[in-house]
Scaffold this motif. Sequence first.
Motif, short mmCIF file in Angstrom:
data_model
loop_
_atom_site.label_atom_id
_atom_site.label_comp_id
_atom_site.label_asym_id
_atom_site.label_seq_id
_atom_site.Cartn_x
_atom_site.Cartn_y
_atom_site.Cartn_z
N GLU A 111 9.58 17.12 -1.03
CA GLU A 111 8.27 17.63 -1.43
C GLU A 111 8.48 18.63 -2.57
O GLU A 111 9.54 19.25 -2.70
N ASN B 185 0.83 -1.20 0.00
CA ASN B 185 0.00 0.00 0.00
C ASN B 185 0.87 1.26 0.00
O ASN B 185 0.87 2.05 0.95
N ILE B 186 1.63 1.44 -1.11
CA ILE B 186 2.52 2.61 -1.17
C ILE B 186 2.28 3.44 -2.43
O ILE B 186 3.07 4.32 -2.75
N GLY B 187 1.22 3.16 -3.16
CA GLY B 187 0.90 3.95 -4.35
C GLY B 187 1.62 3.53 -5.60
O GLY B 187 1.61 4.25 -6.60
N ALA C 297 5.72 5.29 -8.15
CA ALA C 297 4.63 5.34 -7.18
C ALA C 297 4.21 6.79 -6.98
O ALA C 297 4.98 7.72 -7.22
N SER D 164 9.99 4.99 0.04
CA SER D 164 9.43 5.55 1.28
C SER D 164 10.28 6.69 1.80
O SER D 164 9.75 7.72 2.27
N ASP E 34 11.14 -0.64 -1.63
CA ASP E 34 10.16 -0.04 -0.73
C ASP E 34 10.83 1.01 0.16
O ASP E 34 10.32 2.13 0.35
N GLN F 140 2.24 9.40 -4.15
CA GLN F 140 1.69 9.67 -2.83
C GLN F 140 1.43 11.16 -2.71
O GLN F 140 2.30 11.98 -3.02
N ASN F 141 0.22 11.52 -2.31
CA ASN F 141 -0.17 12.91 -2.10
C ASN F 141 0.13 13.78 -3.33
O ASN F 141 0.58 14.92 -3.21
N PHE G 134 9.58 9.85 -0.42
CA PHE G 134 8.31 10.51 -0.09
C PHE G 134 8.37 11.18 1.28
O PHE G 134 7.76 12.23 1.50
N ARG G 135 9.09 10.59 2.20
CA ARG G 135 9.18 11.13 3.55
C ARG G 135 10.04 12.40 3.60
O ARG G 135 9.74 13.34 4.34
N ARG H 203 4.78 12.05 -7.68
CA ARG H 203 5.21 10.78 -8.27
C ARG H 203 6.74 10.70 -8.25
O ARG H 203 7.43 11.65 -8.64
#
Length: 380
Positions: free
Chosen positions: A272, A214-216, A236, A265, A261, A238-239, A268-269, A242
């Motif tokens: 931005e 579930n990570i897009g 992937a 992750s 993964d 998220q919000n 994305f963390r 990409r």
Amino acid sequence: MRLLPRSIAILFGTLLSILCLVPLAQAFETAAREAILVDFETGSVLFEKNANKPMPPASMSKIMTSYMVFDRLDEGRLSLDDKLPVSEKAWRKGGSKMFVEVGEEVSVANLLRGVIVQSGNDACIVLAEGISGSEQAFAREMTEKGREIGLQNSTFTNATGWPDPDHRMSARDLATLARRVIEDFPEYYEIYSETEFTWNDIRQGNRNPLLYRNIGADGLKTGHTEEAGYGLTASAVQNGQRLIMVVTGLDSVNQRAEEADRLLSWGFREFENFNLAQQGEPIDEATVWLGAEDTVPLVTQKDLVVTLPHAARDELNARIVYDGPVPAPIQEGQSIGTLILSAPDMPEQEIQLVAGKSVEQAGLFGRLFAAGKYLAFGSP
């Protein structure tokens, strides 16, 4: 060289108060032999390791095989309903298979799923032979198209990724190719998110492990040979952001899944996208020489979006460089200067600035007045 005027400095100062910039070379380590992480929208490289090194891509090079098919579909030279014959060479090919039968005819739509979902070497050869007459001719076209779309360290000798000392790609090229697939062919890219496909009553699951987390994740392709190790090119979302990621040279299926993964992750963390200016929004103005107006607004040709780490404070610097004053006449859209964004331990980002409107040359009296002013005061 020209620093931003006070009005622009205030604009960026406001943004900087909410940004926190740390070096890209911050603490992330991976067991992958080669790796890269790229923001899709801005193209910013968030992490890389041996990213330009040509290496065996294994089945990840099938992304290029699919790209070639998408390109012909887009041009109308091929249809999803077209059926291509299965040769004995395709049927006999070892490795991962779609399990087509020699002599049967298979639609392009099904063959694409055989390549993308099932990683079928046989499906690749059927497409290659149907499009170019032979796999060798198709591979030459793959190399040519690769150069055309910006793959600088890629050479293809087959359509499958079968081991060959001259069949090479770099992690950066794989990321570039993934980005092009998503940009150029969004209507076909969705096939990469399909988790299973059945042909000849044989159901096979998509080998991309991130599709089941579930990570897009919604693509792209795994690869494995003894020389290449275990690799994955993935993307992937998220919000609304990409990322595209490539890892290669890993020791096992499990390590491939965990490293991919972990890298996504982390991206994305930690990062931005920030929209600093809208397309056509004046960022500064340039002085005009012998023009009907004294200045011309400087704008960007597209939205100014930058990828930055979350944790920033006030390390982002912005400056505008142009040769001025700019002689009139000036046409709207004419390239005038460059906006340079920089920060410690970060590569500079250069954004082209163009004239926001046209400026006509001043009349005779205006030109005489400007010349007199220059003689008297030494500046336009």
